[in-house]
Design a protein around this motif. Structure first.
Motif, short mmCIF file in Angstrom:
data_model
loop_
_atom_site.label_atom_id
_atom_site.label_comp_id
_atom_site.label_asym_id
_atom_site.label_seq_id
_atom_site.Cartn_x
_atom_site.Cartn_y
_atom_site.Cartn_z
N GLY A 88 0.82 -1.21 0.00
CA GLY A 88 0.00 0.00 0.00
C GLY A 88 0.85 1.25 0.00
O GLY A 88 1.93 1.30 0.60
N ASP A 200 -3.34 -7.88 -8.43
CA ASP A 200 -4.30 -6.98 -7.79
C ASP A 200 -3.82 -6.70 -6.37
O ASP A 200 -3.73 -7.63 -5.56
CB ASP A 200 -5.68 -7.65 -7.77
N ALA A 202 -5.25 -5.58 -3.90
CA ALA A 202 -6.24 -5.88 -2.87
C ALA A 202 -6.23 -7.35 -2.47
O ALA A 202 -6.59 -7.69 -1.34
CB ALA A 202 -7.63 -5.50 -3.36
N THR A 203 -5.80 -8.23 -3.38
CA THR A 203 -5.87 -9.67 -3.12
C THR A 203 -4.50 -10.35 -3.10
O THR A 203 -4.37 -11.44 -2.55
CB THR A 203 -6.73 -10.37 -4.18
#
Length: 289
Positions: A88, A200, A202-203
């Protein structure tokens, strides 16, 4: 110039500024120089504009899949669960001067932006030396200078991700423009399942967005090569609806060619008159406005 940029930006080179930053203790500011700090700052801007779909902190996750080292494997869920808390943009900190620091466990990889950045430098070199006709192909990242020697636009083939290498989804005519394609250029198969290299954030897994190819096109203005490279990755992760939403927003000035898993080929209105779909590819062609 390309060799210089590779030495500075590659995280697999132990002597690069990126490697020095990645190897520093968590939270320790590292003077990475003005060029790298500015590129990291731009990467963080792209991350913010795409709601985190573009993310330079995926380095440990990419390594877990073996994409960085070309030792492909499918990591366990538990392994990814340990890595994702360090992913992030919030874990990258721009410090005073030309310093950058990373939180503990966070590592960066500029592979999704470095080729585009290099193409911007190629464009600057062409301009510096008065070159008015030329083409630079960095593997999925293309910059065309002027037109060809016959006075016609350059023709850029958009690879068909569903067919063998060399098969095209269509041809884009362009002059003084950048065109960057993101898709299944790197992948492996295991137990009949295909795993591609666009992760991705997020995953921690290869993106499942309904897209098989994203080509971002922009005029030859300085910095647009970097933008096209970043967006080609981010929009692949975001999927058709969110990609077109960003295009319509006007936050960035670009056009798109999208290939979808359900057999459609989309071109945004700004380049529709310069794009010719290949009928043999069998896609249902749509112009998006």
């Amino acid at each position: 110039e390309i060799y210089r940029l590779d030495e500075a930006l590659s995280r697999t080179r132990e002597d690069s500024a990126v490697s020095r930053l990645n190897s520093a203790a968590g939270g320790t500011p590292v003077d990475v120089g003005e060029e790298l700090r500015d590129l990291i700052a731009r990467a963080l801007d792209f991350s913010a504009a795409t709601d985190g779909a573009f993310d330079i902190t995926l380095a440990p996750v990419s390594s877990a899949w073996g994409f960085t080292e070309d030792t492909y494997r499918v990591p366990e869920d538990a392994e990814l669960a340990l890595l994702l808390p360090c992913v992030g943009a919030e874990h990258v900190h721009l410090e005073e001067g030309t310093a950058v620091s990373l939180d503990q466990g966070t590592r960066i990889d500029l592979g999704a932006i470095a080729k585009g950045y290099a193409s911007d430098w190629m464009a600057a070199i062409y301009q510096e030396h008065g070159i008015t006709h030329g083409i630079v192909d960095l593997g999925g990242n293309t910059w065309v200078c002027g037109g060809n020697l016959e006075g016609e636009p350059w023709q850029i083939g958009i690879q068909d991700p569903a067919r063998s290498a060399g098969a095209l989804a269509g041809i884009l005519e362009a002059s003084d423009a950048f065109a960057v394609t993101g898709g299944y250029q790197r992948y492996f198969e295991e137990n009949g399942q295909l795993y591609h290299h666009i992760i991705d954030p997020a995953t921690g897994r290869p993106a499942e967005s309904g897209l098989t190819s994203v080509t971002v096109v922009a005029d030859g203005a300085a910095g647009n090569g970097t933008m096209c490279d970043a967006l080609s990755t981010a929009l692949f992760v975001m999927g058709e609806d969110r990609a077109l939403e960003l295009w319509r927003s006007g936050v960035y000035d670009f056009d798109l060619i999208l290939v979808t898993e359900d057999g459609r080929l989309l071109a945004t209105a700004g380049i529709a008159d310069r794009f010719r779909p290949d009928d043999s590819a069998g896609y249902a062609y749509e112009i998006v406005s």
